[in-house]
Scaffold this motif. Structure first.
Motif: not given
Length: 277
Positions: A28-31, A40-42, A178-183, A263-268
């Protein structure tokens, strides 16, 4: 618990076949996700041989997540199977399978209906095969924390495993959570540059007006960044048109539902988007 009679038959058949171990990997993708929004858990797959179908089962912390849906729309598997498709897809879930544990599973068969042309998913790496969508509880105390979403074997009635079907034989891949982090971020739908809640031709026209006719500036740069290359430019227009009219790839998450930028902090960034709760 919603449960499909057909999946029970499918699982029963697979349980009769011999089950072998392989070096295939399902993970499962990290997201990232926003409290109160969808996550989403891909599920992705590395497979060494042609497969005829699969089962995928995952679990989560039911204090944080609840089930919404599962599907294959716009994922790699649909593109790789084209011009064929997933001919059979069914699912089941239980938001309270055990105290503190939610669970969902799905099954897919690629050649289920006449004329039985034998379509399979070719060997490949990092291909997305199913999307589980979960609702995150609206609790801002989650911001800055993370929670695992894990592929899991041996749960359900009847018992369901993560399985690949190869020449009629069930193979159990290696599994990785996968690890899902909350922002704390603005939720949006990627590709919806004009912020009307729908991805369609109007979004491409909106960007063309922005680039060439002094049109409005996108309020959410990340939504306008349809091809997810961290830049809003003409490539996003071409990407949208290819997706809508030429069977091109679908936008990356968050799409088709609202969500945070993985992308978290690296997003535009996304200053303002009004069509997500």
């Amino acid at each position: 618990m919603r449960h499909s009679y057909v999946i029970a038959i499918f699982v029963a058949v697979l349980s009769i076949a011999s089950v072998s171990q392989a070096q295939d990997l399902m993970w499962i993708d990290d997201a990232t996700a926003i409290p109160g929004a969808h996550a989403e858990a891909i599920v992705r797959l590395n497979n060494q041989l042609h497969i005829q179908g699969f089962q995928s089962a995952i679990s989560w912390d039911s204090n944080i997540f609840s089930h919404v849906s599962e599907d294959t729309s716009g994922l790699d598997i649909e593109i790789l199977l084209a011009p064929h498709e997933v001919e059979f897809f069914t699912s089941t879930y239980d938001d309270n399978f055990e105290p503190g544990i939610g669970w969902a599973a799905c099954a897919a068969i690629f050649d289920f209906s006449p004329p039985f042309s034998g379509q399979t998913l070719a060997p490949g790496t990092e291909n997305s095969i199913v999307r589980f969508t979960l609702q995150v509880v609206a609790d801002n105390a989650l911001i800055g924390s993370c929670s695992d979403i894990s592929p899991v074997n041996g749960m359900g009635q009847p018992v369901i495993h993560n399985i690949l079907t190869i020449d009629g034989i069930s193979t159990m891949p290696e599994l990785q959570a996968g690890t899902l982090c909350f922002v704390d971020a603005v939720a949006f739908i990627r590709g919806d540059g004009n912020d009307d809640g729908t991805l369609n031709l109007a979004d491409a026209i909106f960007l063309i007006n922005y680039f060439f006719a002094d049109g409005l500036i996108p309020g959410c740069s990340a939504a306008a960044d349809a091809n997810n290359d961290f830049t809003v430019d003409l490539g996003d227009v071409i990407y949208l048109i290819n997706h809508q009219f030429l069977d091109g790839a679908a936008p990356a998450a968050p799409w088709p539902d609202c969500g945070a930028d993985p992308a978290g902090e690296s997003a535009i960034g996304c200053a303002n988007y009004s069509n997500c709760p």
